[in-house]
Design an enzyme around this catalytic site. Structure first.
Site, short mmCIF file in Angstrom:
data_model
loop_
_atom_site.label_atom_id
_atom_site.label_comp_id
_atom_site.label_asym_id
_atom_site.label_seq_id
_atom_site.Cartn_x
_atom_site.Cartn_y
_atom_site.Cartn_z
N HIS A 87 0.86 -1.18 0.00
CA HIS A 87 0.00 0.00 0.00
C HIS A 87 0.89 1.23 0.00
O HIS A 87 1.87 1.30 0.76
CB HIS A 87 -0.89 0.00 1.23
CG HIS A 87 -1.68 1.28 1.38
ND1 HIS A 87 -2.43 1.81 0.36
CD2 HIS A 87 -1.82 2.13 2.43
CE1 HIS A 87 -3.00 2.93 0.78
NE2 HIS A 87 -2.65 3.14 2.03
N HIS A 119 0.85 5.82 -0.98
CA HIS A 119 0.11 7.01 -1.41
C HIS A 119 0.87 7.64 -2.57
O HIS A 119 1.03 8.87 -2.62
CB HIS A 119 -0.04 7.99 -0.25
CG HIS A 119 -1.05 7.57 0.78
ND1 HIS A 119 -2.08 8.37 1.19
CD2 HIS A 119 -1.21 6.41 1.45
CE1 HIS A 119 -2.81 7.74 2.10
NE2 HIS A 119 -2.30 6.54 2.28
N ASP A 125 1.58 -4.83 -20.31
CA ASP A 125 2.63 -5.77 -19.91
C ASP A 125 2.41 -6.29 -18.50
O ASP A 125 2.90 -7.36 -18.14
CB ASP A 125 4.01 -5.08 -19.96
CG ASP A 125 4.59 -4.98 -21.36
OD1 ASP A 125 4.20 -5.79 -22.23
OD2 ASP A 125 5.43 -4.08 -21.60
N HIS A 180 -8.77 7.41 -1.59
CA HIS A 180 -7.67 6.99 -0.74
C HIS A 180 -6.40 6.79 -1.57
O HIS A 180 -5.61 7.72 -1.69
CB HIS A 180 -8.10 5.71 0.01
CG HIS A 180 -7.15 5.28 1.06
ND1 HIS A 180 -7.50 4.49 2.11
CD2 HIS A 180 -5.82 5.52 1.23
CE1 HIS A 180 -6.45 4.27 2.91
NE2 HIS A 180 -5.43 4.89 2.38
N TYR A 185 9.24 -13.08 -22.86
CA TYR A 185 10.04 -11.94 -22.39
C TYR A 185 10.96 -12.42 -21.27
O TYR A 185 10.55 -13.22 -20.44
CB TYR A 185 9.12 -10.84 -21.86
CG TYR A 185 9.84 -9.61 -21.38
CD1 TYR A 185 10.05 -8.52 -22.22
CD2 TYR A 185 10.33 -9.54 -20.08
CE1 TYR A 185 10.71 -7.38 -21.77
CE2 TYR A 185 11.01 -8.40 -19.63
CZ TYR A 185 11.19 -7.33 -20.48
OH TYR A 185 11.86 -6.22 -20.03
#
Lengths: 232, 232, 232, 232
Positions: free
Chosen positions: A94, A96, A119, A170, A228
């Site tokens: 998480h 910001h 991708d 958020h 890839y």
């Protein structure tokens, strides 16, 4: 307990400031031990340059602290709920990070506008519904997890194919098979949000990529026919 | 084989992170040996801080690996095709640099709005057509090269005078007489894309420079009457 | 006198360039000693890399220099007035950080668009009225303080709940219980201004957060029921 | 000859990359010796990390090289003309800094929207007329100087009060009493261009500051009643 996992979670947390994904303490990484049904997470509000592996906190899937001398991240109940409901994920991040937050605050899905997005994310990264007053006032952080899960269920999105969400008002959560991949996905999310922002300012036309380009680029990097990178 | 070229290609690849042109492994540089009809390119998906000159891969103009212990960049067939069709180029760069990608995703040519652009690009940097479903589903990377060549042919642009393209929904390729010039051109492209974006947000008027300013600045730096810089 | 406070104020000033909040000398931090009714502030126009703790200037609440070999910041009368009128603040920061300045120049309140904002500011950060010709031509810096105080009184905002202001046509002032918190708040202001700018460009809809989300996030970090971070 | 001036000009040139004002070699600083009617300028197209004080070139006010083993900046005739016509300036800076270029490319004056601008520029920074075909095709760089001078004459702007210009379709020139002040002004120009861009995107209303605020802030820092900074 879980000493090597603590060290790993510490290292993955320390990648967040290096990748310019956090200001102050506004981010956290966790990783799970599926056998023991426990996960390790960053402590709450501790500055990155003061963090040590030993500060990491061990929690169970209800978000209870099992071991640790510090409070775990305040987002711990969100992590716990996602580990319960998304059984294939090994790590959660998480942040910001500002470009992803801008889409979350605008209440907009992050559209798939190019191969950089395709991708990593097999379609738009969804914005969640806003939490209701009731959801915010009781068990807020767990309810954040519930809203995330509901977003993927309602839109019939596989959380392993689109390993991130924008929690409305958020900010982003990202995840992956490992915490290292979750951190990678959190960075990709920030970069493609920046690209999408500028694309949308240049043209308000819908420039979403077609399904066949999404298929090509996503499966060039994922699944049994991926070509890839190097063979493991 | 081609040891000095490998070292050179390694060094040019390492300029990409220094010039802030890549996130993670999203970029590659190649350089050609025209006599041997071979080129050297970065391996696929290897992190820049783990790269060594010895990791570089030697390929022929069909994109086959001639020497190397790693897979070459997944974009190798694009490079191979461009070396075939653009006989004067010595090096090619592909990145996902965010400002150039924003124009590629918007499907817009990068207009020539000032002398910073005109010093390097003798006119707008074209955006390609989107690849069709068929072009994407078979020989995708080679078809990317075909679409680039077609873009320059259709618009009658000399690829040496405008040494870059925006592949629609994807991102930039740049090239030059040498790989060092290709890297230079890739950075200029990113900077002028940033400037053009902000110019276009300030005024939607067409502020393209006139032909005589384009002539003045381009030929101040290129060709027999150039007078910028030092005599070689 | 106040040697330890001088050292502290020096250290807090030195955080401004590290947090990318200042260009050249365009910023200052002060901290107050409430018992002595004195505050310590950066000298005017001295480059950060030449600053020493000993250069700090001690002033009284009328803005007079009590000790120091250099002129205090030209904004000293603003600081002095705010220490008089906002009795709970321990430190003040003024910068010309570019995102906050952009809102100040546009004459717009910084709206509360997400939890990043709500974690620190309990509502929009207000823009002040413009100073009148008379207010500018006499006692300009003191009048800046008067306009700030009036802004909070007129809008019935508690300066401890919203610890920053955008002085119209000028830029931000932030404050807090300590100078360290004031610097923190100045950085948060800059980051949320950046996020709000991009949100407003993506959607002109009012995406302000509801009161209950503001309550949740603000009180998660502030007051007796706060549970973010570690117990002190 | 002029060894100490060469060292000084070298040092001022080296500030440009540190202040993030140049990409590659796209910038130059000169300083004048008014007694000798000579100025010292950066050589053309030399990378900053290869530059030495000894590489600086001495030129006269017609732009002729008087001493130096390298070609001077291609913009030398512009510098020479400005030293002739603006008798109070001691140094000149040219860059392609991206925010200032964006206004130059948009053909827009940089409006005075706040005190950050007013502290340095006593009114809008003007954009010049575009050079005509004839002006571009002969004596281009000298004509750039002529157009700059004409811009200030036509708008009745004192070049010491507004020490910068945006050459349309090109980019900024800044100057000052010394080369050090010219570099300072070039950086301020870039910062206030960034702030003005974002302000104009937030509100298309005219938010130019009133004359009395311009007076207050400009004369707080300039002239006999200045009180910002330390007494010399």
């Amino acid at each position: 307990m879980l000493e090597s996992l603590k060290k790993y979670v510490y290292e993955q947390n320390m990648r967040l400031p290096k990748l310019n994904l956090v200001t102050f303490t506004w981010g956290n990484v966790s990783a799970v031990d599926r056998d023991k049904q426990l996960f390790v997470i960053k402590p709450s509000g501790v500055a990155y340059d003061e963090l040590t592996p030993d500060d990491m906190v061990v929690c169970d899937f209800e978000g209870n602290v099992v071991e640790g001398h510090l409070n775990p991240s305040s987002d711990t109940p969100t992590h716990a709920y996602l580990y319960q409901k998304f059984p294939k994920i090994g790590g959660i991040v998480h942040t910001h990070s500002p470009w992803a937050v801008s889409f979350a605050q605008a209440g907009m899905d992050l559209p798939a506008l190019g191969t950089t997005h395709a991708d990593t994310f097999y379609g738009p990264v969804p914005v969640s519904e806003a939490l209701t007053k009731e959801e915010i006032e009781s068990d807020y952080e767990k309810n954040t997890g519930i809203v995330i899960e509901r977003t993927f269920k309602d839109h019939q999105i596989d959380p392993m194919a689109v390993p991130a969400v924008l929690v409305r008002q958020h900010g982003p959560f990202a995840w992956g098979e490992t915490a290292a991949k979750a951190v990678y996905n959190a960075k990709v999310l920030e970069v493609v949000a920046q690209m999408a922002y500028h694309t949308l300012q240049l043209t308000r036309n819908d420039s979403s990529v077609p399904q066949y380009l999404l298929d090509k680029h996503y499966y060039r990097k994922h699944g049994k026919d991926a070509y890839y990178g190097q063979k493991k």
